[in-house]
Design a protein around this motif. Structure first.
Motif, PDB file in Angstrom:
ATOM      1  N   GLU A 125     -69.072  74.432 -24.759  1.00 17.60           N
ATOM      2  CA  GLU A 125     -68.522  73.619 -24.873  1.00 17.60           C
ATOM      3  C   GLU A 125     -67.175  74.143 -25.251  1.00 17.60           C
TER       4      GLU A 125
ATOM      5  N   GLU B 103     -62.601  63.611 -20.999  1.00 18.92           N
ATOM      6  CA  GLU B 103     -63.176  65.390 -20.602  1.00 18.92           C
ATOM      7  C   GLU B 103     -64.726  66.081 -20.734  1.00 18.92           C
ATOM      8  N   ARG B 104     -65.202  65.487 -21.671  1.00 16.05           N
ATOM      9  CA  ARG B 104     -67.026  66.150 -21.380  1.00 16.05           C
ATOM     10  C   ARG B 104     -67.421  65.592 -20.150  1.00 16.05           C
TER      11      ARG B 104
ATOM     12  N   LEU C  67     -65.774  68.202 -17.803  1.00 12.68           N
ATOM     13  CA  LEU C  67     -66.912  69.312 -18.253  1.00 12.68           C
ATOM     14  C   LEU C  67     -68.221  69.280 -17.226  1.00 12.68           C
TER      15      LEU C  67
ATOM     16  N   LEU D  54     -63.569  72.685 -24.463  1.00 15.99           N
ATOM     17  CA  LEU D  54     -63.279  71.708 -24.471  1.00 15.99           C
ATOM     18  C   LEU D  54     -61.621  71.817 -23.428  1.00 15.99           C
TER      19      LEU D  54
ATOM     20  N   LEU E 102     -62.323  62.042 -25.228  1.00 19.15           N
ATOM     21  CA  LEU E 102     -62.987  63.214 -25.362  1.00 19.15           C
ATOM     22  C   LEU E 102     -64.248  62.807 -24.620  1.00 19.15           C
ATOM     23  N   GLN E 103     -64.862  61.497 -24.546  1.00 24.62           N
ATOM     24  CA  GLN E 103     -65.920  61.389 -22.778  1.00 24.62           C
ATOM     25  C   GLN E 103     -65.432  61.594 -21.801  1.00 24.62           C
TER      26      GLN E 103
END
Length: 254
Positions: A99, A52-53, A56, A101, A49-50
């Motif tokens: 946001e 992926e952020r 983005l 994802l 998740l980190q």
């Protein structure tokens, strides 16, 4: 009495990602293999998740560059290459703090992921517009001009006037709104990526519907692209009203 592995697993499942580090610290001394595996699983999910952020953030480069513009609209199309069906354009205005994802170029996503993201985009977007040009129009004015026409229609369909357009590689004639063409923009801008998903899912759903009323061509599978199956069907069954005559001359003898 210590919790069972099943109870700990349920605790992780119910927790939000901000709570995961606290949980794996809490159970870090638990030597049961089931608990160790649960912790590893959620540590991996946390890292993913980190990452992926961070991806983005890089895809918001252009949105940040033009952040003084209140309404930033991404534009993209789907269906320039197929032998059948319309060319479809999407226009999407996302909130500045939005946001979503795994937002990406629609071609890099599975059909299931595109459908999921489509629903999320429709829920979170400030405005979404769709435009299209059918096969007859493509034959009349050529695919490039038909694509521009679909894009103009998508912008009009928004219901609000954007301050700036971020386009996937093209500058759309006949629009007075400032435009920024971005090469491979669907992989470099969240707004364009969102537009690419709207266009692709809208067109794919339409081709599935065509498959129901025009059986035998496999439209639901190949979505009108020139697969071997599709070309053989054209030669055997002949063209349908949704075929682009200017694209299939080689398969029907002119």
């Amino acid at each position: 009495m210590s919790k069972s592995v099943a109870e700990i697993k349920q605790e992780f499942e119910k927790a939000g990602e901000k709570e995961w580090p606290l949980l794996w610290e809490r159970y870090s001394t638990d030597e049961r293999s089931g608990v160790i595996n649960i912790i590893k699983k959620y540590q991996k999910k946390f890292i993913n998740l980190q990452e992926e952020r961070a991806r983005l953030v890089s895809m918001r480069k252009y949105e940040e560059q033009y952040r003084d513009c209140r309404l930033i609209c991404g534009i993209d199309e789907a269906g320039r290459g197929p032998l059948a069906g319309p060319v479809v354009a999407g226009a999407v205005i996302l909130p500045a703090d939005c946001e979503i994802l795994y937002l990406n170029d629609s071609k890099k996503l599975s059909a299931a992921k595109r459908e999921q993201l489509y629903d999320e985009i429709m829920e979170k977007a400030v405005a979404v517009g769709v435009g299209m040009a059918g096969p007859a129009r493509i034959d009349e004015i050529n695919i490039l001009q038909a694509t521009y026409e679909a894009m103009r229609a998508a912008v009009f369909d928004l219901g609000v006037k954007p301050d700036i357009l971020l386009n996937d590689a093209v500058t759309i004639p006949g629009i007075e709104i400032p435009q920024v063409p971005i090469i491979k923009g669907d992989a470099r801008s969240v707004s364009i990526a969102a537009a690419s998903i709207i266009a692709k899912v809208t067109r794919d759903r339409l081709m599935v519907q065509y498959d129901e009323v025009l059986p035998g061509y496999g439209f639901a599978r190949h979505k009108g692209y020139g697969s071997k199956e599709h070309i053989e069907a054209i030669r055997e069954l002949g063209p349908t009203p949704i075929h682009r005559r200017s694209f299939i001359g080689n398969f029907i003898g002119g």
